[in-house]
Design a protein around this motif. Structure first.
Motif, PDB file in Angstrom:
ATOM      1  N   ARG A   1       0.818  -1.207   0.000  1.00  0.00           N
ATOM      2  CA  ARG A   1       0.000   0.000   0.000  1.00  0.00           C
ATOM      3  C   ARG A   1       0.859   1.268   0.000  1.00  0.00           C
ATOM      4  O   ARG A   1       0.524   2.251  -0.664  1.00  0.00           O
ATOM      5  CB  ARG A   1      -0.932  -0.003   1.216  1.00  0.00           C
TER       6      ARG A   1
ATOM      7  N   ASP B   1       0.813   4.063  -2.863  1.00  0.00           N
ATOM      8  CA  ASP B   1       0.511   5.470  -2.613  1.00  0.00           C
ATOM      9  C   ASP B   1       1.620   6.387  -3.127  1.00  0.00           C
ATOM     10  O   ASP B   1       1.357   7.478  -3.648  1.00  0.00           O
ATOM     11  CB  ASP B   1       0.293   5.701  -1.118  1.00  0.00           C
TER      12      ASP B   1
ATOM     13  N   ILE C   1      -4.959  -1.378  -6.007  1.00  0.00           N
ATOM     14  CA  ILE C   1      -4.317  -0.549  -4.980  1.00  0.00           C
ATOM     15  C   ILE C   1      -3.719   0.739  -5.542  1.00  0.00           C
ATOM     16  O   ILE C   1      -3.238   1.569  -4.778  1.00  0.00           O
ATOM     17  CB  ILE C   1      -3.266  -1.336  -4.177  1.00  0.00           C
TER      18      ILE C   1
ATOM     19  N   VAL D   1      -8.824   0.858  -3.524  1.00  0.00           N
ATOM     20  CA  VAL D   1      -8.439   1.503  -2.268  1.00  0.00           C
ATOM     21  C   VAL D   1      -8.461   3.014  -2.441  1.00  0.00           C
ATOM     22  O   VAL D   1      -8.292   3.545  -3.545  1.00  0.00           O
ATOM     23  CB  VAL D   1      -7.035   1.067  -1.802  1.00  0.00           C
TER      24      VAL D   1
END
Length: 395
Positions: free
Chosen positions: A29, A33, A338, A370
């Motif tokens: 994750r 990001d 993701i 997400v």
């Protein structure tokens, strides 16, 4: 990189891919990001007159700025999983110029601009990609074949994502990609693919070819299972999907960990040491070599198969190619994207998606995505808003 390091990477990739482990998910994750924020910021800078090498360097700098601020208490490898590449119009992939004379491109109005990049944390990688069309009048949609290919690539990617779930096969995904492309009179690009990824492994034997090619690139069919991660990489052309290697020298390489050779040139040995230390098993661009003299050694490293080049491919000059790329986790409790989608370019295609088509049925299904950015709280720069509007397609 010696054989002990190769064995270590192999052990890590085999053991540490449990998607039920919160630590593994946290690293995926965070990498996602970082890649997402870098892509958002690079997309925001795409405009007429921008130099591609500067855009690529900007994307890489964002990734390294983030990764330099995390996991610093232990010896955790982190950084760029795929250098920023900006491939324009008929250029398919892997264009990341050094900025040297004669090896660059300045963006123009109407250009179809594909950006892709990736980050990793402790070997857990996330890559993503997006297509932008430079529009002199943002209030009006892009029309014509540029609009068609953006729509085709978008719907191909979305249809493919919805089929990447436990029990489905790679063949089903390939068929959906072909159907979506055909609806807009386009074709998937030959020789391009999506891959399963693991820790420190950018491509396992599980591959989803955008165009099946049993004669030249046989691939074993497979069924999606729990505990798998994938890079979904969709590339669609306004032509027949054929492409060729360009005349320019590659600038993106990856270390071939299975090859050894006693190097003769001092510049080659120095380059090899820098590459092994700074980039490990992940692809890098020659632009990233701090000592420009080390670039001279890359030729010898490649000639002895110590480096694997990423050649720059092109379709016909009159054609356009669009790309959408994402990282997908297939877990026991479902499939999750993701790397969230960015706002689409404002385009209008004259083609429609029939209600009875397989693509239309797939688009009616929900998909788990997400909410990006949570892992970056307190460690990075302010968010940059993505371009607005989006596409206009009848369904």
């Amino acid at each position: 990189m010696d054989m002990d390091q190769v064995e270590l990477y192999a052990q890590k990739s085999d053991v540490d891919n449990n998607l039920a482990d919160p630590t593994v998910i946290a690293k995926y994750r965070l990498a996602a990001d970082i890649a997402q924020d870098a892509l958002t910021k690079v997309v925001a800078r795409v405009a007429e007159g921008v130099v591609v090498s500067e855009l690529c360097a900007f994307g890489d700098e964002i990734i390294l700025s983030y990764t330099s601020k995390v996991y610093n208490k232990n010896s955790v490898e982190k950084g760029i999983a795929f250098p920023t590449m900006v491939s324009v119009n008929d250029c398919v992939e892997y264009y990341s110029p050094t900025g040297d004379a004669g090896e660059d491109y300045v963006l123009k109005q109407g250009d179809v601009v594909k950006i892709e990049l990736g980050a990793h944390i402790d070997g857990y990688m996330a890559t993503n990609g997006h297509t932008v069309v430079i529009n002199s009048n943002p209030a009006q949609p892009i029309l014509g074949r540029a609009a068609d290919v953006v729509c085709a690539a978008h719907f191909a990617a979305e249809a493919a994502l919805r089929l990447m779930k436990i029990g489905n096969s790679n063949v089903q995904v390939q068929e959906a990609i072909a159907e979506a492309a055909a609806l807009f009179n386009c074709a998937p690009v030959m020789g391009t693919a999506s891959n399963e990824i693991k820790r420190y492994v950018i491509a396992t034997e599980k591959m989803i070819l955008n165009v099946p090619d049993e004669e030249n690139r046989p691939v074993q069919d497979f069924i999606f299972s729990a505990n798998e991660a994938y890079t979904l990489n969709i590339l669609i052309s306004t032509g027949d999907g054929s492409c060729r290697e360009g005349a320019g020298k590659p600038t993106v390489y990856a270390r071939n960990v299975h090859q050894n050779y006693n190097l003769k040139l001092k510049s080659a040995r120095a380059a090899f040491n820098e590459i092994s230390t700074e980039f490990g098993v992940f692809p890098f661009t020659t632009r990233a070599l701090e000592n420009k003299r080390h670039r001279l050694g890359v030729t010898e490293l490649a000639s002895h198969q110590l480096l694997v080049p990423y050649p720059i491919y092109y379709t016909r000059a009159s054609e356009k190619v669009a790309q959408f790329k994402m990282t997908v986790l297939v877990a026991a409790n479902g499939t999750t994207r993701i790397t969230p989608p960015l706002a689409l370019p404002y385009v209008h295609s004259d083609y429609t998606i029939p209600a009875e088509s397989g693509v239309a049925r797939l688009m009616a299904e929900t998909v788990k995505i997400v909410k990006g950015g949570k892992a970056l709280a307190g460690i990075g720069a302010a968010e940059v808003s993505a371009p607005g509007q989006g596409m206009d397609v009848d369904m």
